[in-house]
Design an enzyme around this catalytic site. Structure first.
Site, PDB file in Angstrom:
ATOM      1  N   SER A 144     -12.958  -8.342   2.177  1.00 52.33           N
ATOM      2  CA  SER A 144     -12.581  -7.306   3.143  1.00 52.33           C
ATOM      3  C   SER A 144     -12.778  -5.949   2.497  1.00 52.33           C
ATOM      4  CB  SER A 144     -11.121  -7.459   3.562  1.00 52.33           C
ATOM      5  OG  SER A 144     -10.650  -6.294   4.228  1.00 52.33           O
ATOM      6  N   TYR A 157      -1.984  -8.384   1.397  1.00 54.26           N
ATOM      7  CA  TYR A 157      -3.261  -8.850   1.951  1.00 54.26           C
ATOM      8  C   TYR A 157      -4.433  -8.216   1.218  1.00 54.26           C
ATOM      9  CZ  TYR A 157      -7.292  -9.168   5.035  1.00 54.26           C
ATOM     10  OH  TYR A 157      -8.554  -9.364   5.534  1.00 54.26           O
TER      11      TYR A 157
END
Length: 249
Positions: A144, A157
């Site tokens: 990501s 995260y």
């Protein structure tokens, strides 16, 4: 758009939805045989049927990447032989202020986003090294843009995705000399089910604001990046790809 992945055999984790499902569809349309791995049996069975009806080759294997995958490997080998393309896509995105102490979420993200990637690597690395002696061999990790950027309430995260990105860079030094291409893909804001996992109303609203202000990619657009990278000549490794909506900063 499709690419030439004729005679390739792929494993895609997290194939029940989002980037995983879109990637599986495109790899199959490009000629690969695809093993669809996910926990939701009904979803991946339906996707396998859709791919088959479209003239492709795919089969569903119910799997939880946080658990032992030895039986999954046997099923894949019995069905289609050894694997030469692995897309490590399974992941979960949970957001809450770190001061809330949601250790349940932290463990779930660490187990899936980091532990799951390692489990899949352990399960199929032998296949990838063996495949590299005959032709192209690819490990694709879906990370990501959060691996490099900061996002309020998503500290854990983004830390897990930073781990995936750094792991990918180091794997490149080990597997590259053995002929295995390692590609790390970092999508920006992408339409998927991940936002639906967030149970904090305020954080969900923040996500909605990001989507509205910066726009978003479709899962198919990220899948296109994966298929492009893995269809290059075997001596060409696109090792780190960041794909963003043009207006996301």
């Amino acid at each position: 758009m499709t690419y030439d992945l004729t005679d390739r055999t792929a494993v895609v984790t997290g194939a029940a939805s989002g980037i995983g499902a879109a990637t599986a569809l495109l790899l199959a349309r490009s000629g690969a045989t695809v093993a669809l791995l996910a926990r939701r049996t009904e979803r991946i069975t339906g996707l396998a049927e859709r791919i088959t009806a479209d003239g492709g080759r795919a089969f569903a294997v119910t799997a939880d990447v946080t658990r032992d995958l030895s039986e999954v490997v046997r099923t894949v080998h019995d069905t289609c032989g050894t694997v030469d393309l692995v897309v490590n896509n399974a992941g979960v995105m949970l957001g809450n202020p770190v001061v809330d102490g949601r250790t349940d979420e932290w463990k779930r993200m660490l187990d899936t986003n980091v532990g799951g990637v390692l489990n899949v690597l352990d399960a199929f690395s032998e296949d990838l090294v063996a495949a590299a002696e005959r032709g192209p061999s690819d490990l694709v990790n879906i990370s990501s843009v959060g691996a490099h950027q900061t996002f309020r309430d998503f500290s854990v995260y983004t830390a897990t995705k930073a781990a995936v990105t750094h792991l990918s860079a180091n794997l490149r030094t080990e597997l590259g000399p053995l002929g295995v291409r390692v590609t790390n893909v970092e999508p920006g804001i992408t339409e998927s089910e991940l936002a639906g996992h967030v149970d904090n109303t305020a954080v969900r609203q923040t996500l909605a604001t990001w989507f509205e202000s910066a726009g978003h990619l479709t899962s198919a657009e990220v899948a296109d990046v994966v298929a492009y990278a893995t269809s290059r000549p075997r001596h060409v490794n696109l090792r780190h790809l960041v794909v963003l909506p043009t207006t996301q900063v």
